[in-house]
Design a protein around this motif. Structure first.
Motif, PDB file in Angstrom:
ATOM      1  N   LYS A  50      24.311  23.185  20.849  1.00  0.00           N
ATOM      2  CA  LYS A  50      25.685  22.882  21.024  1.00  0.00           C
ATOM      3  C   LYS A  50      25.770  22.325  22.380  1.00  0.00           C
ATOM      4  CE  LYS A  50      26.522  27.284  20.701  1.00  0.00           C
ATOM      5  NZ  LYS A  50      26.908  28.738  20.690  1.00  0.00           N
ATOM      6  N   ASN A  51      26.894  21.566  22.551  1.00  0.00           N
ATOM      7  CA  ASN A  51      27.132  20.945  23.875  1.00  0.00           C
ATOM      8  C   ASN A  51      27.064  21.991  25.159  1.00  0.00           C
ATOM      9  OD1 ASN A  51      27.606  18.489  25.436  1.00  0.00           O
ATOM     10  ND2 ASN A  51      29.962  19.175  25.276  1.00  0.00           N
ATOM     11  N   ARG A  52      27.550  22.893  24.925  1.00  0.00           N
ATOM     12  CA  ARG A  52      27.394  24.086  26.173  1.00  0.00           C
ATOM     13  C   ARG A  52      25.911  24.219  26.468  1.00  0.00           C
ATOM     14  NH1 ARG A  52      29.925  29.908  25.668  1.00  0.00           N
ATOM     15  NH2 ARG A  52      28.669  30.757  27.469  1.00  0.00           N
ATOM     16  N   ASP A  53      25.048  24.151  25.445  1.00  0.00           N
ATOM     17  CA  ASP A  53      23.684  24.591  25.709  1.00  0.00           C
ATOM     18  C   ASP A  53      22.962  23.443  26.346  1.00  0.00           C
ATOM     19  OD1 ASP A  53      23.765  26.821  24.419  1.00  0.00           O
ATOM     20  OD2 ASP A  53      23.102  26.310  22.562  1.00  0.00           O
ATOM     21  N   TRP A  54      23.412  22.353  25.921  1.00  0.00           N
ATOM     22  CA  TRP A  54      22.794  21.073  26.521  1.00  0.00           C
ATOM     23  C   TRP A  54      23.125  21.004  28.179  1.00  0.00           C
ATOM     24  CZ3 TRP A  54      18.859  18.096  25.630  1.00  0.00           C
ATOM     25  CH2 TRP A  54      18.451  17.956  24.108  1.00  0.00           C
ATOM     26  N   ILE A  91      20.488  21.066  31.587  1.00  0.00           N
ATOM     27  CA  ILE A  91      20.417  20.033  32.097  1.00  0.00           C
ATOM     28  C   ILE A  91      20.419  20.572  33.577  1.00  0.00           C
ATOM     29  CG2 ILE A  91      21.878  18.220  33.066  1.00  0.00           C
ATOM     30  CD1 ILE A  91      22.443  17.281  30.073  1.00  0.00           C
ATOM     31  N   ARG A  92      21.387  21.622  33.697  1.00  0.00           N
ATOM     32  CA  ARG A  92      21.927  22.215  35.158  1.00  0.00           C
ATOM     33  C   ARG A  92      20.619  22.840  35.598  1.00  0.00           C
ATOM     34  NH1 ARG A  92      23.102  27.152  37.502  1.00  0.00           N
ATOM     35  NH2 ARG A  92      23.153  28.427  35.518  1.00  0.00           N
ATOM     36  N   LYS A  93      20.049  23.727  34.573  1.00  0.00           N
ATOM     37  CA  LYS A  93      18.565  24.546  34.930  1.00  0.00           C
ATOM     38  C   LYS A  93      17.361  23.349  35.264  1.00  0.00           C
ATOM     39  CE  LYS A  93      19.976  28.752  33.334  1.00  0.00           C
ATOM     40  NZ  LYS A  93      20.020  30.064  33.914  1.00  0.00           N
ATOM     41  N   ALA A  94      17.259  22.689  34.194  1.00  0.00           N
ATOM     42  CA  ALA A  94      16.102  21.820  34.439  1.00  0.00           C
ATOM     43  C   ALA A  94      16.427  20.675  35.833  1.00  0.00           C
ATOM     44  CB  ALA A  94      15.958  20.693  33.331  1.00  0.00           C
ATOM     45  N   GLY A  95      17.588  20.525  36.110  1.00  0.00           N
ATOM     46  CA  GLY A  95      17.975  19.619  37.306  1.00  0.00           C
ATOM     47  C   GLY A  95      17.432  20.421  38.559  1.00  0.00           C
ATOM     48  N   LEU A 147      10.338  16.183  32.313  1.00  0.00           N
ATOM     49  CA  LEU A 147       9.417  15.978  31.183  1.00  0.00           C
ATOM     50  C   LEU A 147       8.923  17.131  30.608  1.00  0.00           C
ATOM     51  CD1 LEU A 147       7.937  12.323  31.671  1.00  0.00           C
ATOM     52  CD2 LEU A 147      10.002  12.919  30.085  1.00  0.00           C
ATOM     53  N   THR A 148       8.537  17.904  31.634  1.00  0.00           N
ATOM     54  CA  THR A 148       7.770  19.385  31.283  1.00  0.00           C
ATOM     55  C   THR A 148       8.818  20.334  30.787  1.00  0.00           C
ATOM     56  OG1 THR A 148       6.227  18.986  33.237  1.00  0.00           O
ATOM     57  CG2 THR A 148       6.529  21.449  32.359  1.00  0.00           C
ATOM     58  N   SER A 149      10.046  20.089  31.344  1.00  0.00           N
ATOM     59  CA  SER A 149      11.112  21.057  30.873  1.00  0.00           C
ATOM     60  C   SER A 149      11.708  20.881  29.295  1.00  0.00           C
ATOM     61  CB  SER A 149      12.440  20.945  31.810  1.00  0.00           C
ATOM     62  OG  SER A 149      12.189  21.297  33.136  1.00  0.00           O
ATOM     63  N   LEU A 150      11.449  19.521  29.042  1.00  0.00           N
ATOM     64  CA  LEU A 150      11.762  19.237  27.387  1.00  0.00           C
ATOM     65  C   LEU A 150      10.877  20.225  26.658  1.00  0.00           C
ATOM     66  CD1 LEU A 150      11.555  15.474  27.567  1.00  0.00           C
ATOM     67  CD2 LEU A 150      13.600  16.831  27.267  1.00  0.00           C
ATOM     68  N   ALA A 151       9.764  20.751  27.039  1.00  0.00           N
ATOM     69  CA  ALA A 151       8.986  21.556  26.302  1.00  0.00           C
ATOM     70  C   ALA A 151       9.593  23.096  26.324  1.00  0.00           C
ATOM     71  CB  ALA A 151       7.683  21.915  26.705  1.00  0.00           C
ATOM     72  N   GLY A 152      10.482  23.469  27.025  1.00  0.00           N
ATOM     73  CA  GLY A 152      11.203  24.651  27.161  1.00  0.00           C
ATOM     74  C   GLY A 152      11.445  25.114  28.473  1.00  0.00           C
TER      75      GLY A 152
END
Length: 70
Positions: A2-6, A10-14, A56-61
């Motif tokens: 969901k958009n909210r999840d994205w 983004i906030r946490k990865a940032g 990029l690392t955050s893309l893994a989770g």
């Protein structure tokens, strides 16, 4: 996803990327150098690269998103 999840991702990865960039920048500053002797372009470039790698690392989770409250 969901958009909210994205937005949350983004906030946490940032936040994680900014912390990584700050840690990298501090590690690049030698303890004996004066501020005028620091190669700021190298420090900024290396910190920016660390931020990209962090994203990029955050893309893994992100462990921060795997909470039991969801």
């Amino acid at each position: 996803m969901k958009n909210r999840d994205w937005i949350e991702w983004i906030r946490k990865a940032g936040i994680r990327a900014v912390k990584t960039m700050a840690q990298t920048a501090v590690a690049m500053l030698p303890a004996v150098a004066t501020i005028s002797q620091v190669d700021w372009l190298t420090v900024i470039g290396t910190a920016a690269l660390a931020g990209v790698v962090s994203i990029l690392t955050s893309l893994a989770g992100l462990p921060e998103l795997n909470t039991a409250t969801k």
